[in-house]
Write a protein that holds these residues in place. Structure first.
Motif, mmCIF file in Angstrom:
data_model
loop_
_atom_site.group_PDB
_atom_site.id
_atom_site.type_symbol
_atom_site.label_atom_id
_atom_site.label_comp_id
_atom_site.label_asym_id
_atom_site.label_seq_id
_atom_site.Cartn_x
_atom_site.Cartn_y
_atom_site.Cartn_z
ATOM 1 N N UNK A 138 78.554 -70.475 -12.247
ATOM 2 C CA UNK A 138 79.429 -69.631 -11.420
ATOM 3 C C UNK A 138 78.811 -69.486 -10.039
ATOM 4 N N UNK A 139 79.604 -69.044 -9.082
ATOM 5 C CA UNK A 139 79.085 -68.789 -7.734
ATOM 6 C C UNK A 139 78.440 -67.403 -7.725
ATOM 7 N N UNK A 140 77.190 -67.335 -7.312
ATOM 8 C CA UNK A 140 76.462 -66.074 -7.328
ATOM 9 C C UNK A 140 77.071 -65.087 -6.327
ATOM 10 N N UNK A 141 77.136 -63.812 -6.665
ATOM 11 C CA UNK A 141 77.692 -62.823 -5.747
ATOM 12 C C UNK A 141 76.850 -62.722 -4.476
ATOM 13 N N UNK A 142 77.523 -62.632 -3.349
ATOM 14 C CA UNK A 142 76.871 -62.521 -2.030
ATOM 15 C C UNK A 142 76.048 -63.755 -1.672
ATOM 16 N N UNK A 143 76.152 -64.801 -2.471
ATOM 17 C CA UNK A 143 75.439 -66.056 -2.191
ATOM 18 C C UNK A 143 76.413 -67.204 -2.461
ATOM 19 N N UNK A 144 77.413 -67.413 -1.600
ATOM 20 C CA UNK A 144 78.472 -68.375 -1.899
ATOM 21 C C UNK A 144 77.995 -69.820 -2.038
ATOM 22 N N UNK A 145 76.825 -70.136 -1.490
ATOM 23 C CA UNK A 145 76.323 -71.506 -1.620
ATOM 24 C C UNK A 145 75.346 -71.660 -2.787
ATOM 25 N N UNK A 146 75.229 -70.615 -3.620
ATOM 26 C CA UNK A 146 74.352 -70.665 -4.792
ATOM 27 C C UNK A 146 75.195 -70.708 -6.054
ATOM 28 N N UNK A 147 74.932 -71.692 -6.898
ATOM 29 C CA UNK A 147 75.558 -71.777 -8.217
ATOM 30 C C UNK A 147 74.525 -71.325 -9.230
ATOM 31 N N UNK A 148 74.852 -70.253 -9.955
ATOM 32 C CA UNK A 148 73.890 -69.651 -10.865
ATOM 33 C C UNK A 148 74.129 -70.024 -12.318
ATOM 34 N N UNK A 149 73.105 -69.779 -13.124
ATOM 35 C CA UNK A 149 73.142 -69.960 -14.576
ATOM 36 C C UNK A 149 73.424 -68.593 -15.183
ATOM 37 N N UNK A 150 74.638 -68.403 -15.700
ATOM 38 C CA UNK A 150 75.087 -67.084 -16.148
ATOM 39 C C UNK A 150 74.446 -66.654 -17.466
ATOM 40 N N UNK A 151 73.721 -67.525 -18.125
ATOM 41 C CA UNK A 151 73.109 -67.152 -19.398
ATOM 42 C C UNK A 151 72.069 -66.063 -19.229
ATOM 43 N N UNK A 152 71.416 -66.024 -18.065
ATOM 44 C CA UNK A 152 70.283 -65.126 -17.872
ATOM 45 C C UNK A 152 70.476 -64.247 -16.647
ATOM 46 N N UNK A 153 70.020 -63.006 -16.763
ATOM 47 C CA UNK A 153 70.015 -62.074 -15.640
ATOM 48 C C UNK A 153 68.918 -61.046 -15.898
ATOM 49 N N UNK A 154 68.528 -60.331 -14.858
ATOM 50 C CA UNK A 154 67.506 -59.311 -15.022
ATOM 51 C C UNK A 154 67.978 -58.224 -15.981
ATOM 52 N N UNK A 155 69.239 -57.836 -15.822
ATOM 53 C CA UNK A 155 69.859 -56.871 -16.732
ATOM 54 C C UNK A 155 70.932 -57.592 -17.541
ATOM 55 N N UNK A 156 71.130 -57.214 -18.799
ATOM 56 C CA UNK A 156 72.133 -57.921 -19.604
ATOM 57 C C UNK A 156 73.570 -57.683 -19.155
ATOM 58 N N UNK A 157 73.819 -56.660 -18.337
ATOM 59 C CA UNK A 157 75.171 -56.397 -17.833
ATOM 60 C C UNK A 157 75.351 -56.869 -16.393
ATOM 61 N N UNK A 158 74.421 -57.651 -15.881
ATOM 62 C CA UNK A 158 74.419 -58.058 -14.475
ATOM 63 C C UNK A 158 75.033 -59.442 -14.303
ATOM 64 N N UNK A 159 75.621 -59.663 -13.121
ATOM 65 C CA UNK A 159 76.110 -61.000 -12.772
ATOM 66 C C UNK A 159 75.231 -61.636 -11.697
ATOM 67 N N UNK A 160 74.078 -61.047 -11.440
ATOM 68 C CA UNK A 160 73.122 -61.664 -10.525
ATOM 69 C C UNK A 160 72.200 -62.570 -11.329
ATOM 70 N N UNK A 161 72.171 -63.872 -11.051
ATOM 71 C CA UNK A 161 71.407 -64.783 -11.909
ATOM 72 C C UNK A 161 69.907 -64.632 -11.724
ATOM 73 N N UNK A 162 69.162 -65.073 -12.732
ATOM 74 C CA UNK A 162 67.713 -65.180 -12.578
ATOM 75 C C UNK A 162 67.352 -66.397 -11.748
ATOM 76 N N UNK A 163 68.187 -67.447 -11.841
ATOM 77 C CA UNK A 163 67.934 -68.663 -11.089
ATOM 78 C C UNK A 163 69.244 -69.393 -10.817
ATOM 79 N N UNK A 164 69.185 -70.294 -9.853
ATOM 80 C CA UNK A 164 70.360 -71.086 -9.519
ATOM 81 C C UNK A 164 69.998 -72.194 -8.550
ATOM 82 N N UNK A 165 70.998 -73.009 -8.210
ATOM 83 C CA UNK A 165 70.789 -74.082 -7.248
ATOM 84 C C UNK A 165 71.571 -73.773 -5.972
#
Length: 339
Positions: free
Chosen positions: A272-299
């Motif tokens: 998915x496209x990371x919030x506030x980072x339109x040029x970052x595609x994130x891995x939605x499997x992982x996040x700092x919080x389990x209810x978060x849409x901010x990825x731990x990593x992405x490209x």
């Protein structure tokens, strides 16, 4: 899982096939062989940031290769060290048993492991334990150390038993979380096209729910405990970064397009496209919080440079505030919704 856990599990498993006088040799060989598959982290390139992702938990973790790794480790120790009076077949047994645990333990996490390579490139992930879980690791390490110190394989054998009990609890916890996730989707009138439930960082109490419905991923969290009512943490939804999304943004038959395909395989399709980072595609499997849409990593993508590799970036929040919120959720306390 982490190298300490892998080495300790390999050592403890080897204790099941050793005699008391062999305890230290068995534990040492089992530990080395149990950790050896993670030498794949040496496969990397400064020019291609995804190479290490592509080959970690790859062929070295295949089930058929475990005996080969064990035999090599045993041969090296037979040749290089002072164990010439120990029969090779005994050393090989300890090492093979230790190596066999590695891929299986990794498959218990949600990262994805190529257990069946080269027959299949399916990334096996049973989603029953976090990649790092101190409740799993600490007793395993301590009991294995005691077994080594006192030459008593019994303690390491007990450690394996405790680990199996904990994994069984993880299976039960996951089944409870899956049931909640399915009921949650039904309550919204959604029929998920795919649904996944994964343990959050370092515990099997708090679970991350992600399901796909009509071009969007819905992310929520639930805390489950035996004999207790589930506790729900409302999350958010994001648009799926599909193959069509990538094709509309990136020219085909380019390095950039190929990198997106490779990252999609690594992330098991959860892009998915990371919030506030339109040029970052994130891995939605992982996040700092389990209810978060901010990825731990992405490209990070740069369509203006289609023949250049992506950059791989991390978005961790190591602050005390972040861990405090996660700890409150694990305890079952109310937390403020994320922005």
């Amino acid at each position: 899982m982490d190298p300490l856990t892998q080495a300790s599990m390999g050592a403890a498993a080897a204790a099941w096939v050793c005699r008391k006088p062999e305890t230290r040799h068995a534990l040492l060989l089992g530990a080395i062989a149990g950790a050896a598959p993670d030498l794949d982290v040496l496969i990397r390139s400064d020019l291609d940031p995804l190479l290490s992702l592509e080959y970690h938990r790859h062929f070295t973790h295949a089930l058929w290769l475990a005996p080969v790794i064990g035999l090599i480790v045993a041969a090296l120790f037979k040749a290089l060290f002072f164990w010439k009076h120990w029969p090779y077949h005994r050393l090989a047994l300890f090492a093979v048993v230790g190596a066999a645990t590695h891929g299986l333990i990794d498959a218990c996490t949600s990262y994805g492991t190529l257990l069946y390579w080269p027959i299949s490139t399916h990334r096996e992930s049973w989603d029953i334990i976090s990649i790092v879980d101190p409740i799993f690791t600490i007793p395993l390490v301590l009991l294995t150390i005691i077994a080594f110190a006192f030459r008593r394989p019994y303690f390491a054998q007990v450690a394996v038993g405790l680990c199996l009990l904990y994994l069984s609890l993880g299976i039960y916890q996951r089944s409870q979380a899956v049931g909640f996730a399915q009921a949650l989707a039904d309550s919204r009138g959604h029929r998920p096209e795919e649904l996944t439930v994964r343990p959050s960082f370092a515990n099997i109490v708090l679970w991350r729910i992600v399901y796909r419905f009509e071009g969007r991923y819905y992310v929520d969290a639930v805390r489950v405990m035996p004999l207790s009512e589930p506790q729900f943490f409302h999350g958010r939804s994001v648009e799926v970064f599909s193959e069509n999304s990538a094709a509309a943004m990136i020219p085909s038959s380019t390095v950039l397009a190929d990198d997106v395909v490779r990252f999609r395989f690594f992330s098991q399709g959860y892009l998915y496209r990371a919030p506030n980072e339109p040029d970052v595609v994130g891995d939605l499997r992982y996040a700092m919080y389990p209810d978060s849409i901010m990825p731990l990593w992405g490209i990070r993508l740069d369509p203006s440079k289609p023949d250049a590799h992506v950059s791989f970036e991390h978005f961790r929040d190591p602050s005390q505030r972040a861990f405090k919120r996660l700890w409150l959720m694990i305890q079952g306390q109310a937390v403020a919704p994320l922005d």
